[in-house]
Design an enzyme around this catalytic site. Structure first.
Site, PDB file in Angstrom:
ATOM      1  N   PRO A 128       7.583   0.515  18.397  1.00  0.00           N
ATOM      2  CA  PRO A 128       8.406   0.773  17.151  1.00  0.00           C
ATOM      3  C   PRO A 128       7.278   1.239  16.062  1.00  0.00           C
ATOM      4  CG  PRO A 128       9.465  -0.215  18.824  1.00  0.00           C
ATOM      5  CD  PRO A 128       8.082  -0.614  18.947  1.00  0.00           C
ATOM      6  N   GLU A 129       7.181   2.490  15.711  1.00  0.00           N
ATOM      7  CA  GLU A 129       6.171   2.760  14.842  1.00  0.00           C
ATOM      8  C   GLU A 129       7.149   2.945  13.525  1.00  0.00           C
ATOM      9  OE1 GLU A 129       2.037   3.848  14.545  1.00  0.00           O
ATOM     10  OE2 GLU A 129       2.022   3.047  16.871  1.00  0.00           O
TER      11      GLU A 129
END
Length: 274
Positions: free
Chosen positions: A2-3
């Site tokens: 997750p960015e």
DNA sequence: ATGACGTCCTGCCTGC
DNA sequence: TGCAGGCAGGACGTCA
């Protein structure tokens, strides 16, 4: 992993699904993931709190509670937040928030690298020092040429490494930095200080574009990322270099190359990127 | 201050 | 088929 676009997608869904909900109780199944305070205090302060808002800063997800506290999650590599009807733990569930309406919010984190923090509004704690040192996010208006150029113009490190530095480009991770460098036609191995002003301009534009496209497509599901309802994002279908090593470049048909430095892999097209 | 690198952690993939 | 070993990687600590 997750960015920014993945966490933003999760934030929007949580706002829609659990904003206004009351937490009945909290259960910690794996104490390592609670970075602050103690597990006992963590659970007791969450009980009977109402979720007023869900926000995001870089890759941090923030639940604002009505008892003057903030519940902050960092998903790291494999974390996910799932909202469901099940009251039993999902596979790899580390924290469960039992809602008054019968649903649960589960922090699922197979690799146990992700962390949760519960702080008072405005409280600054040592385990969250990275949170307080975040730079600007590429989608911010003032993440512009001057901002980036001044931070990197005298630096000898590789540009890719600096893009991953959260004090410089907050919210950017391995996927979006590789994709931005591809769009800007700059090799990840270039020393930051050797970039021309024109190249930095292209890079700023590319970062903004690629993050926006990621958000528009609900994030990238390569390995562990999925949304609060278990669905995947779509951006993995639009990647140019990430995860495409040894495949052909969409633009020039050159084979995408994988290089390693700084303890991570970087993918680029030797034909397009200089 | 800067840059390079090791560490955490565990599921999954590879190869025998 | 089963098992050992390697790998991924965000943030942070350490070292020169």
């Amino acid at each position: 992993m997750p960015e920014l676009p993945e966490v933003e997608t999760i934030r929007k869904e949580l706002t829609r699904r659990v904003k206004g909900s009351e937490i009945r109780s909290a259960r910690v199944l794996r104490s390592d993931v609670v970075a602050y305070p103690s597990v006992t205090e963590f659970a007791s302060r969450l009980a009977f709190a109402r979720i007023e808002a869900v926000s995001r800063q870089a890759k941090y997800l923030i639940f604002k509670l009505d008892n003057g506290m903030q519940l902050i999650f960092h998903l790291r590599l494999s974390g996910a937040i799932v909202v469901c009807r099940a009251s039993i733990p999902l596979r790899h569930s580390r924290i469960i928030l039992y809602l008054k309406d019968g649903r649960t919010i589960q922090f699922v984190e197979p690799r146990v690298l992700g962390r949760a923090y519960l702080i008072r509004d405005g409280e600054r704690i040592a385990p969250l020092k990275g949170f307080f040192k975040l730079g600007k996010e590429p989608i911010a208006q003032d993440f512009d040429f001057n901002y980036l150029y001044n931070l990197i113009k005298r630096r000898k490190a590789r540009i890719k490494s600096l893009l991953l530095d959260q004090r410089i480009a907050a919210g950017v991770g391995n996927i979006y930095s590789d994709e931005a460098l591809f769009r800007a036609r700059i090799r990840p191995t270039r020393r930051a200080g050797t970039l021309t002003r024109h190249e930095v301009r292209r890079l700023v534009r590319a970062l903004k574009e690629v993050i926006r496209d990621g958000i528009k497509n609900l994030g990238t599901s390569v390995k562990d990322y999925y949304r609060t309802d278990g669905q995947t994002g779509n951006f993995q279908n639009l990647l140019n270099v990430y995860g495409r090593e040894h495949e052909e470049c969409h633009i020039c048909m050159t084979r995408i190359r994988l290089v390693k430095f700084g303890n991570r892999g970087s993918r680029y097209c030797p034909g397009c990127q200089r």
